[in-house]
Scaffold this motif. Structure first.
Motif, PDB file in Angstrom:
ATOM      1  N   GLN A  93       2.504   1.678  -3.455  1.00 17.77           N
ATOM      2  CA  GLN A  93       1.592   2.267  -4.430  1.00 17.77           C
ATOM      3  C   GLN A  93       1.431   3.771  -4.204  1.00 17.77           C
ATOM      4  OE1 GLN A  93      -1.912  -0.432  -3.923  1.00 17.77           O
ATOM      5  NE2 GLN A  93      -1.731  -0.647  -6.131  1.00 17.77           N
ATOM      6  N   ARG A 141       0.836  -1.202   0.000  1.00 14.57           N
ATOM      7  CA  ARG A 141       0.000   0.000   0.000  1.00 14.57           C
ATOM      8  C   ARG A 141       0.873   1.256   0.000  1.00 14.57           C
ATOM      9  NH1 ARG A 141      -4.973   1.040   4.276  1.00 14.57           N
ATOM     10  NH2 ARG A 141      -5.958   2.781   3.170  1.00 14.57           N
ATOM     11  N   GLN A 151      -5.119  -6.471 -10.351  1.00 13.60           N
ATOM     12  CA  GLN A 151      -4.656  -6.165  -8.997  1.00 13.60           C
ATOM     13  C   GLN A 151      -3.777  -7.288  -8.451  1.00 13.60           C
ATOM     14  OE1 GLN A 151      -8.530  -5.580  -7.272  1.00 13.60           O
ATOM     15  NE2 GLN A 151      -8.411  -3.357  -7.400  1.00 13.60           N
ATOM     16  N   THR A 189      -7.442  -1.739  -4.153  1.00 14.38           N
ATOM     17  CA  THR A 189      -6.469  -2.829  -4.202  1.00 14.38           C
ATOM     18  C   THR A 189      -6.210  -3.390  -2.811  1.00 14.38           C
ATOM     19  OG1 THR A 189      -5.381  -1.870  -6.144  1.00 14.38           O
ATOM     20  CG2 THR A 189      -4.121  -3.459  -4.865  1.00 14.38           C
ATOM     21  N   GLU A 243      -9.027  -5.590  -1.781  1.00 10.48           N
ATOM     22  CA  GLU A 243      -9.028  -6.848  -2.534  1.00 10.48           C
ATOM     23  C   GLU A 243      -7.966  -7.805  -2.015  1.00 10.48           C
ATOM     24  OE1 GLU A 243     -10.595  -9.551  -4.595  1.00 10.48           O
ATOM     25  OE2 GLU A 243     -11.419  -7.522  -4.794  1.00 10.48           O
ATOM     26  N   SER A 259      -0.339  -7.471 -10.399  1.00 11.40           N
ATOM     27  CA  SER A 259       0.560  -6.378 -10.014  1.00 11.40           C
ATOM     28  C   SER A 259       1.156  -6.631  -8.635  1.00 11.40           C
ATOM     29  CB  SER A 259      -0.195  -5.043 -10.016  1.00 11.40           C
ATOM     30  OG  SER A 259      -0.616  -4.713 -11.317  1.00 11.40           O
ATOM     31  N   PHE A 260       0.354  -7.162  -7.737  1.00 13.41           N
ATOM     32  CA  PHE A 260       0.835  -7.448  -6.385  1.00 13.41           C
ATOM     33  C   PHE A 260       1.912  -8.517  -6.400  1.00 13.41           C
ATOM     34  CE2 PHE A 260       0.280  -9.929  -2.382  1.00 13.41           C
ATOM     35  CZ  PHE A 260       0.832  -8.993  -1.519  1.00 13.41           C
TER      36      PHE A 260
END
Length: 212
Positions: free
Chosen positions: A12, A9, A74, A26, A29, A77-78
């Motif tokens: 980002q 977090r 999402q 995100t 999620e 990307s994580f």
């Protein structure tokens, strides 16, 4: 795993510069994904492609295909972040596939070149017409300038509404768009014709107190 989600977090926010809404969505999620894995005695290191596919199927049941694609994006990307930070050695999301949009969906209709040219000509005609009421002249010049600006640069209506005089670099013939899509700044070139229309409109601004 909770701490890794919090780290992502921050990544980002401060590194990627994503929008607050996107970061929050995100984060929510990933929290749901984490709970899903914990219920099955799994974590980000032991999860498999099949596990992720099953999660996406359960999460998106009855939802649109676009919603599924958002969740897939999402997750992928994580996991790229996890690989970069060496939290994982394998990326099970690499082959987590996006879903094509429904075959019956069509692209939105857009104005044709002739239609746009017709709008520009009509705006110009209204300005040049000797029958115009004087108090409407600045508004028509504004409409012509902004319509031409959007057509020539492709900028969005919301970006146009946020423009300030300092954003036009007259000598460089460049327009600065601040905090546009993705909260990022960018510059677009301006053709002389659009600059001329902007100058014509700005010259009349003093006659239009409501916009001062």
């Amino acid at each position: 795993m909770e701490s890794i989600i919090e780290e992502y977090r921050e990544y980002q926010t401060f590194v990627r510069g994503n929008t607050p809404k996107g970061i929050l969505n995100t984060w929510r999620e990933l929290k749901k994904l984490n709970k899903y894995l914990e219920d099955r005695s799994l974590d980000f290191q032991s999860v498999t492609l099949v596990n992720l596919e099953n999660y996406c199927i359960e999460r998106t049941e009855g939802k649109s295909l676009g919603y599924r694609n958002l969740i897939v994006s999402q997750i992928r990307s994580f996991f790229k972040y996890l690989i970069q930070q060496e939290y994982c050695t394998d990326n099970p999301s690499e082959y987590l596939s996006y879903t094509n949009l429904d075959a019956y969906q069509s692209l939105p209709e857009v104005a044709s070149f002739d239609e746009i040219q017709g709008c520009l000509k009509e705006l110009r005609r209204q300005i040049d017409s000797s029958l115009n009421r004087r108090q409407f002249d600045p508004i028509r010049k504004r409409n012509l300038a902004l319509f031409s600006l959007m057509y020539a640069t492709g900028i969005r209506a919301g970006e146009v509404a946020s423009l300030q005089l300092r954003d036009v670099l007259w000598e460089d013939q460049v327009l600065c768009i601040r905090a546009g899509k993705g909260r990022k700044d960018r510059r677009v070139p301006l053709v002389p014709e659009v600059l001329e229309l902007l100058e014509i409109y700005l010259y009349t601004r003093k006659d239009l107190d409501i916009y001062d």
